[in-house]
Motif scaffolding. Structure first.
Motif: not given
Length: 202
Positions: A131-148
């Motif tokens: 819908v929005l036409g994004c060429p990329a979508v990002e995710f960020r998380t804590h280095w130590l958050n292994h579950q995430s």
């Protein structure tokens, strides 16, 4: 009309509603399910902090840098909105590219591993790419958050890199942030993977 307007997204297991102050009590109960604020590697508001967190997210929405959602289960009896189980957002919004990050997400402990997170991500990614036409979508998380980190990798996202000493946690400790992304040409395969995971839970 701005790049991102509040919208309700409905999936197989969850409904993502635009965050409202009236969601406060349901969000408090969701956070109490597992006492999520005690998880050191993520940032979930305590019951006493929930009202301020709602105001913070809505303030960022007014500035155009965030679009916050409340996550609800779909009521099996009515097919409509059921119990509130958490929060998620589009954040770090860049309308010029356009590009968004999916983050500031948490879900009640009792629904983790039930397909609700995959359903939520499918809704948000579909809207961003289709819908929005994004060429990329990002995710960020804590280095130590292994579950995430493992959950993001299971989506099909690729690790872009690590921002070292990137920010401070709520207790003041410097954290390294892992950055992942999904590109538009990767989206069809990611979508198929998410749909397959959800189909197995029918």
């Amino acid at each position: 009309m701005s790049f991102l307007e509040p919208i309700t997204l409905t999936g197989r297991h969850v409904i993502l509603e635009p965050l409202r102050p009236a969601h406060h009590d349901g969000l408090v109960e969701a956070a109490r399910d597992g006492q999520l604020w005690n998880l050191w590697y993520t940032s979930v508001p305590t019951p006493e902090e929930m009202a301020a967190e709602i105001r913070r997210r809505l303030g960022l929405q007014e500035q155009g840098s965030m679009l916050p959602f409340t996550t609800r289960l779909i009521d099996p009896a009515t097919g409509g909105p059921g119990r509130i189980i958490g929060m998620t957002t589009y954040m770090n919004i860049d309308p010029g590219t356009p590009r968004v990050e999916i983050g500031s997400t948490w879900n009640a402990a009792s629904v983790q591993g039930t397909g609700t997170n995959a359903d939520s991500k499918l809704l948000l990614l579909s809207h961003a790419f289709d819908v929005l036409g994004c060429p990329a979508v990002e995710f960020r998380t804590h280095w130590l958050n292994h579950q995430s980190r493992e959950a993001i990798a299971r989506l099909g996202a690729k690790q872009d890199g690590v921002l070292r000493n990137h920010s401070r946690t709520k207790d003041g400790v410097l954290r390294d942030t892992v950055v992942f992304s999904i590109l538009e040409h990767e989206w069809p395969m990611v979508r198929n993977g998410l749909e397959h995971r959800l189909a197995k839970r029918r």
